[in-house]
Design an enzyme around this catalytic site. Sequence first.
Site, PDB file in Angstrom:
ATOM      1  N   ASP A  67      37.686  41.759  30.541  1.00 23.98           N
ATOM      2  CA  ASP A  67      38.344  42.230  32.182  1.00 23.98           C
ATOM      3  C   ASP A  67      40.013  42.673  31.521  1.00 23.98           C
ATOM      4  O   ASP A  67      40.184  42.810  30.841  1.00 23.98           O
ATOM      5  CB  ASP A  67      39.107  40.932  32.331  1.00 23.98           C
ATOM      6  CG  ASP A  67      39.203  41.201  34.155  1.00 23.98           C
ATOM      7  OD1 ASP A  67      38.729  42.372  35.119  1.00 23.98           O
ATOM      8  OD2 ASP A  67      40.603  40.269  34.140  1.00 23.98           O
ATOM      9  N   GLU A  83      36.215  46.988  30.767  1.00 24.63           N
ATOM     10  CA  GLU A  83      36.864  47.533  32.406  1.00 24.63           C
ATOM     11  C   GLU A  83      38.045  48.425  31.837  1.00 24.63           C
ATOM     12  O   GLU A  83      38.791  47.543  31.955  1.00 24.63           O
ATOM     13  CB  GLU A  83      37.379  46.525  32.622  1.00 24.63           C
ATOM     14  CG  GLU A  83      37.054  46.721  34.368  1.00 24.63           C
ATOM     15  CD  GLU A  83      38.051  45.468  34.888  1.00 24.63           C
ATOM     16  OE1 GLU A  83      38.331  45.567  36.635  1.00 24.63           O
ATOM     17  OE2 GLU A  83      38.736  45.085  34.572  1.00 24.63           O
TER      18      GLU A  83
END
Length: 561
Positions: free
Chosen positions: A220, A279
């Site tokens: 993330d 990401e």
Amino acid sequence: MTQHLAAPTTPAAETPGWWRDAVIYQVYPRSFADGDGDGMGDLPGIRARLPYLADLGVDAVWLSPFYASPQADAGYDVADYRAIDPMFGTLQDADDLIREAHDLGLRIIVDIVPNHSSDRHEWFRRALREGPGSPMRERYHFRPGKGEKGEEPPNDWESIFGGPAWTRTTNPDGSPGEWYLHLFAPEQPDFNWENDTVRNEFRSVLRFWLDKGVDGFRIDVAHGMVKAEGLPDMGHSGQLKLLGTQTLPFFDQDGVHEIYRDWRTILDAYPGQRIGVAEAWTPSAERTARYLRPGELHQAFNFHYLSTPWEAGALREVIDSSLDSMRPVGAPTTWVLSNHDVVRHLTRLGGDVGRARAATLLMLALPGSAYLYQGEELGLPEVTDLPDEVRQDPAFYRRSPDEDGTEGDGQDGLRDGCRVPIPWSSEGPSYGFGTGGSWLPQPGGWAKLAVSAQTDDPDSTLVLYRSALAIRRRRPELGAGDGVEWLDAPEGVLAFRRRAAQGADGADGGTVLVLANTTGADITLPAGLVPAGTLLLASGPVPAGGDILPADTTVWWATHG
């Protein structure tokens, strides 16, 4: 210590590069399946539905966060990276899920959230208690404020969720204290990745989950851990609008690559080809490719493709640029249409079911790895009419409209619309999600979109996905490779061939012709594009003969040309 070198139970561990053309299915645990009837999805619920995912034909399952968390941002505010939040189950539930997934031939990828923790993380709580100068504060970004009394934030950075990226603390004696950095919600203080203790902690966290047998990590905010030296001002507002357009002092700094080179050595120490997926919002596909250089990560999300309109010229351009940028670093391109942070692609593409189905078949014909978001195989639309009182997206409560009434400096706060629990059966108060309702209300029209309603319907979106994934798995022309062979086509049509690699005996592989009409009108194909072969799959009805390509339709043909 050699525990982390023990061979876990992983499927097809000897298969080289399994991730290069894998289809990976994202599960948002809150909204997939509820095993205990409390209205919230959980790990036992996911485990019970693993056979559905195996039958769907995906290769791996990516789980959004399930760690211990106060849930200020749906689990992306982690209080303990080695514990399961009770709302999702226990560590034993996680062990059972990983084992059963592997037994079914599915790999498991879990989220890791290294940019920030929860403000309830023990490190941050101690940092607040121990005050300025504490070594604990060096693990985060604490700074004195500007102004005569430190009343102004240390710099002008803005939170992705809206408002300033700084919150002022209160000293143990009750006086105003230092400020701390949070690029997202105030409950998500950013780690200081210049601190060796932070780096060592995440090395340990990675090994903890690798020892349990996970097959990789989706990272993330992979672009966010390193900040520019001195934390310089941006000099203007509206900073979120620059995300993905230029390198910012708090995103996509070159220092992140040292971290991923270190992480790659950990992943490579385990058998079974464990992977890292970034990401990373970057200004260009070339910047994204930097995360995938040899010795760094394996994949990165292709947000440039996700944000491309349904228009042949724009799609061809982004496909070419994506493939061209990944080829020099030897990494596969990824393709994605929906996820837990964006409007579902059916709605984003105008609400036309046929167009959404066509976009799916186009994506699944491209070389590289494809990501599916739970419920897209059911043709679920975005839920756009959720009442304000049920929303839980933290950005919803922090957004502030500009003076002209347009959206302010944070995200729109409407991500709940793609997170509504998915329907499994046509009956019941939560359409089979669980016995105790669902944490977000489901639309009444979803009965006809439930798994039970679509399973035996040959024209359903679910059957289309199952058929497409089955064909993709048995046809080496689809998914593998690093390029497409474009063909001349009428305006609004994408036409390309996918050829299988030559076999060991020197024989040519098969060929698949892909035709995608991105217009709202039927198109008569020129003679050179009229396929001579076998129809493999179409996203909608196509006339016999193959010379008419209907509006918003993608077709796969097996040919010999």
